[in-house]
Design a protein around this motif. Sequence first.
Motif, PDB file in Angstrom:
ATOM      1  N   ALA A 135     -10.686   4.223   7.158  1.00 40.27           N
ATOM      2  CA  ALA A 135     -11.357   3.407   6.149  1.00 40.27           C
ATOM      3  C   ALA A 135     -12.694   3.996   5.728  1.00 40.27           C
ATOM      4  CB  ALA A 135     -11.565   1.991   6.685  1.00 40.27           C
ATOM      5  N   ALA A 136     -13.307   4.783   6.614  1.00 43.35           N
ATOM      6  CA  ALA A 136     -14.642   5.318   6.326  1.00 43.35           C
ATOM      7  C   ALA A 136     -14.602   6.639   5.569  1.00 43.35           C
ATOM      8  CB  ALA A 136     -15.424   5.492   7.629  1.00 43.35           C
ATOM      9  N   ARG A 141     -10.926   9.772   0.284  1.00 46.77           N
ATOM     10  CA  ARG A 141      -9.596  10.357   0.164  1.00 46.77           C
ATOM     11  C   ARG A 141      -9.645  11.875  -0.025  1.00 46.77           C
ATOM     12  NH1 ARG A 141      -5.637   7.169  -1.617  1.00 46.77           N
ATOM     13  NH2 ARG A 141      -6.869   5.614  -0.496  1.00 46.77           N
ATOM     14  N   GLY A 164      -6.085   2.590   7.338  1.00 45.79           N
ATOM     15  CA  GLY A 164      -7.493   2.587   6.962  1.00 45.79           C
ATOM     16  C   GLY A 164      -7.721   3.191   5.596  1.00 45.79           C
ATOM     17  N   GLN A 165      -6.971   4.254   5.288  1.00 40.92           N
ATOM     18  CA  GLN A 165      -7.081   4.861   3.965  1.00 40.92           C
ATOM     19  C   GLN A 165      -6.632   3.905   2.865  1.00 40.92           C
ATOM     20  OE1 GLN A 165      -7.743   8.512   2.639  1.00 40.92           O
ATOM     21  NE2 GLN A 165      -9.256   7.749   4.107  1.00 40.92           N
ATOM     22  N   ARG A 177      -9.299   1.297   2.287  1.00 44.37           N
ATOM     23  CA  ARG A 177     -10.635   1.847   2.061  1.00 44.37           C
ATOM     24  C   ARG A 177     -11.325   1.287   0.822  1.00 44.37           C
ATOM     25  NH1 ARG A 177     -14.631   5.321   2.406  1.00 44.37           N
ATOM     26  NH2 ARG A 177     -15.321   6.354   0.505  1.00 44.37           N
ATOM     27  N   ALA A 228     -14.979   0.271   1.984  1.00 43.03           N
ATOM     28  CA  ALA A 228     -15.862   1.436   1.917  1.00 43.03           C
ATOM     29  C   ALA A 228     -17.334   1.041   2.046  1.00 43.03           C
ATOM     30  CB  ALA A 228     -15.627   2.201   0.617  1.00 43.03           C
TER      31      ALA A 228
END
Length: 327
Positions: A48-49, A52, A177-178, A181, A185
Amino acid sequence: MRKIDPFLLLIMAAVAVASVIPAQGAGAEILDTLGILGIALLFFVHGAALPRDVVIEGLIQWRLHLFIFAITFAVFPLAAMPFGVLPSAWMPADLLLGFLYLAALPSAVSSSIAFTAMAKGNVPAAICSSAASNVFGLLLTPVLLSLMTRTSVEGGFDLTKALGDVVLQLLVPFAAGQIVRPWLARVMARHERRIGQFDQAIILLIVYAAFSQSVVDGLWSRLPPASVALTAVLCLVLLTVVLSVTALIARRLGFSRRDEIAAVFCGSKKSLASGLPLAKVLFATAPGFGMIVLPIMFYNQIQILVGAVIARRYARDSAMPAAAGSK
């Protein structure tokens, strides 16, 4: 005089507590479950952090991945081979086999990535390299060990299960997480410090769980002090050689600082989580099993203690230019 790093003191405290009050039975099972959940959450948070485009960059860095594989499965075995010239009184056959087995093992996944993150290194590349090393290493380890000992090492392992564990515990949480995001973010950016503290908490959990298992397996009761001392010294020597060679070659090849950090931690780590179960398959009938697994148990503790110091030093060095630029 520089003060002792508080995090290093916490790690030493975790080792001491595990030596006196090791987790076992139901407590060890609960700890294992918490470790699995913590690692999965760690990868979710990093997914998540991370932007991409940074993740895509980590996937396509084939030069870095090949370099890390070469350190893990070529430089490491070459560094351990000279131990065979030591007198048998100092280096019993089973202990030598243990060091060769250690050298042939794949990289540790969770600690490699956690230390890379703590040191402000290339986390996406560390995830790709350590995960791939852990899966394919299960195939390479018996082959390398056979080549180093020039004997046939028979045994098997469940590659499907290993691949499934890596996918479920690492890749799925990271991908999740992606996916989320865009909604998290800003939250991740605001709580960067807390994310770093969470990384450290997971490392402390790994230290306590791993050392508890070593103590329960009879680390301090079945081995003579001389063998214990020799193993500790040689593990430290082996780690120092691999760390130095990795950093030196990475700089000569022109890798960025972030890539160097990923290579240093992924290339120097060895997996206790894969090493002990695989050892029980390969050496199930060996009378000297305790001596064979001694190097991986010791190396695991030493790599974490030394890794914590190096990671914090990398992080401080990375923060210095930013602090200077803000003045």
